[in-house]
Design a protein around this motif. Structure first.
Motif, mmCIF file in Angstrom:
data_model
loop_
_atom_site.group_PDB
_atom_site.id
_atom_site.type_symbol
_atom_site.label_atom_id
_atom_site.label_comp_id
_atom_site.label_asym_id
_atom_site.label_seq_id
_atom_site.Cartn_x
_atom_site.Cartn_y
_atom_site.Cartn_z
ATOM 1 N N ALA A 1 -6.197 14.247 5.156
ATOM 2 C CA ALA A 1 -4.567 14.285 5.304
ATOM 3 C C ALA A 1 -4.261 15.640 5.490
ATOM 4 N N LEU A 2 -4.482 16.734 4.826
ATOM 5 C CA LEU A 2 -4.352 18.091 5.139
ATOM 6 C C LEU A 2 -4.875 18.468 6.468
ATOM 7 N N VAL B 1 0.943 -1.216 0.105
ATOM 8 C CA VAL B 1 0.116 -0.013 -0.208
ATOM 9 C C VAL B 1 0.751 1.301 0.190
ATOM 10 N N GLY B 2 0.450 2.210 -0.928
ATOM 11 C CA GLY B 2 1.254 3.557 -0.797
ATOM 12 C C GLY B 2 2.523 3.338 -1.499
ATOM 13 N N ILE B 3 3.128 2.364 -2.354
ATOM 14 C CA ILE B 3 4.273 2.386 -2.922
ATOM 15 C C ILE B 3 4.300 3.354 -4.137
ATOM 16 N N SER B 4 3.446 3.594 -4.791
ATOM 17 C CA SER B 4 3.365 4.480 -5.875
ATOM 18 C C SER B 4 3.716 5.819 -5.324
ATOM 19 N N PHE B 5 3.104 6.571 -4.239
ATOM 20 C CA PHE B 5 3.260 7.530 -3.443
ATOM 21 C C PHE B 5 4.599 7.774 -2.840
ATOM 22 N N PRO C 1 0.023 10.931 7.618
ATOM 23 C CA PRO C 1 -1.065 11.609 6.642
ATOM 24 C C PRO C 1 -1.166 11.407 5.246
ATOM 25 N N LEU C 2 0.171 11.392 4.642
ATOM 26 C CA LEU C 2 0.300 11.265 3.157
ATOM 27 C C LEU C 2 0.755 10.064 2.603
ATOM 28 N N LEU C 3 1.191 9.122 3.574
ATOM 29 C CA LEU C 3 1.883 8.002 3.439
ATOM 30 C C LEU C 3 1.389 6.981 2.433
#
Length: 477
Positions: free
Chosen positions: A254-255, A126-130, A164-166
């Motif tokens: 997240a923000l 999860v989140g690898i692209s980010f 929050p952004l992970l």
């Protein structure tokens, strides 16, 4: 751990209390706390992939320093390409290997050869692209001497893994977030209050809008061959609001959460469904990804400085790659290609930067033109969303074909918890609220903010009680 879960509702206040009342002596202890919290947050998905996150963090931290220290261009290039290739290698292995292996096998089979692809039985982290794109932008900026390498490993780790952004962005830049994590933060009540408002509005988008649209969108897309034209049109509209409420809702949360910790994240959405053309839509939708591809792909390819052919080539590259970034499926590539086709007339007529100003309405013909442009852009966007949502390109084409050929616009009952008429009314109210507040970051601040927040919380509780659709769509990307 989902933002819209009881676990997160317990997790966030604990981290907030420790951050401001226990670890508030200096920024180093605050950063260390946020890293521990972020690693725990990520390990709740699958603790095994925590090692991949840590490795990716260390790789870019170390290569960034080596690039800056490099005494020769050859040395700098070595460390630069090492980071790029390893990062993209992991992303390709986990996200795209099976896609390429299956597609190649299908190509061989269609040519008359017998092919049995070797597929990997792995879960997409999860989140690898980010977080991969966080690290890539950092290394690229160091290589081109836009920023200095970060020597504090704790500060850099927080930049990459900030919870929050992970897992679903926004995709941050080192130039924006790193300077903030390197200084001590002071609690600001007004900023924290704005953060709470933004969290609540993000939950409204997710729980009230996205999760309510999801069962209908799923039922229609999964059974499109038995749906009439009216239902198929509704299905496209439902999915348009599902993905907008889902992804922009996540970004708002997240923000908002980040404001509670005194950190400012990049804005990711700016009321995209009020865009007057596709170019404006992409300036308002997933802003952090669009700007990332602009700065690190489109401009290095030559941008719009070359001849007409180069402009067209670069436009199609950036949109197709953006589609492929979303997932290993030909439908995402088709979605990106369609948006490139939409964008092309604006590019050829040099009108892709016409609608840079805020929407101003008066009682004249120009206002009718503005509304017509908004509706037309939304229609084009919904057509493209059909390809994004469909399982295959064939399904998407047949879905759209059935809208045109079925010609039955009667209401079909769907066996779901809520009625479609009520859902359409709710979407209408949501659009009016967003339109009325289109110049704000979120609609709950300002006059009667407490009352609006209380009503929003009641709506979240009411709709959340009946919703079993918890996941965020962009977690799969």
């Amino acid at each position: 751990m989902f933002f819209n879960s009881i676990a997160f509702a317990i997790f966030l206040p604990i981290v907030f209390f420790l951050y401001w009342f226990v670890f508030n002596k200096n920024k180093s202890t605050q950063n260390a706390l946020l890293i521990i919290a972020s690693y725990y947050f990520y390990s709740c998905w699958d603790w095994r992939f925590l090692f991949l996150l840590v490795f990716s963090t260390f790789l870019d931290y170390y290569t960034g320093i080596q690039i800056e220290k490099g005494k020769s261009e050859k040395s700098r290039k070595f460390w630069f390409w090492l980071s790029i290739l390893v990062n993209l290698g992991f992303l390709g292995l986990f996200k795209y290997y099976n896609f390429f292996a299956s597609s190649f096998a299908e190509l061989l089979t269609s040519a008359g050869f017998k092919a049995s692809p070797i597929l990997l039985n792995v879960i997409l982290p999860v989140g690898i692209s980010f977080y991969t794109f966080h690290g890539l932008s950092y290394v690229i900026d160091i290589y081109y001497k836009r920023i200095k390498a970060e020597y504090n490993f704790v500060d850099y780790s927080l930049f990459v893994s900030y919870f929050p952004l992970l897992v679903a962005g926004p995709i941050e830049r080192a130039t924006h977030l790193l300077p903030q994590v390197k200084v001590k933060r002071e609690f600001n009540f007004q900023t924290a209050k704005e953060g709470v408002y933004q969290i609540v509005w993000g939950l409204v988008k997710k729980v009230v809008i996205a999760d309510t649209c999801a069962p209908y969108a799923n039922a229609i897309f999964d059974n499109y061959t038995s749906m009439n034209s009216f239902s198929l049109i509704l299905g496209a509209i439902y999915f348009a609001f599902q993905i907008y409420g889902d992804f922009s809702g996540y970004s708002d949360i997240a923000l908002g959460v980040s404001k509670l910790f005194g950190l400012d994240l990049l804005r990711n959405f700016n009321y995209p469904y009020f865009s007057r053309d596709i170019a404006e839509f992409w300036r308002r939708w997933h802003i952090s990804l669009s700007s990332w591809f602009r700065d690190y792909l489109y401009i290095p390819l030559g941008g719009s400085k070359g001849g007409l052919w180069m402009k067209i080539r670069n436009t199609f590259i950036i949109f197709v790659v953006s589609g492929f970034w979303h997932g290993a499926n030909w439908t995402y590539i088709a979605w990106g290609f369609i948006n490139a086709v939409y964008f092309l007339p604006l590019l050829l007529s040099n009108s892709n930067r016409n609608n840079m100003d805020a929407i101003q309405l008066k009682f004249n013909f120009d206002s009718i033109k503005v509304f017509s442009s908004i509706w037309y852009t939304f229609l084009l966007t919904c057509i493209a969303w059909v390809f994004f949502r469909a399982r295959t390109i064939t399904d998407a084409v047949l879905y759209l074909k059935r809208i045109v050929t079925n010609k039955d616009f009667s209401f079909q009952y769907l066996d779901n918890e809520r009625y479609s008429y009520e859902l359409l009314l709710m979407i209408g109210v949501f659009v009016l609220i967003e339109w009325n507040n289109r110049t704000k970051v979120e609609p709950l601040s300002g006059k009667m903010s407490m009352l609006k927040t209380a009503l929003a919380i009641l709506a979240i509780m009411a709709f959340g009680t009946f919703s079993d659709y918890k996941e965020f769509i962009y977690f799969q990307f």
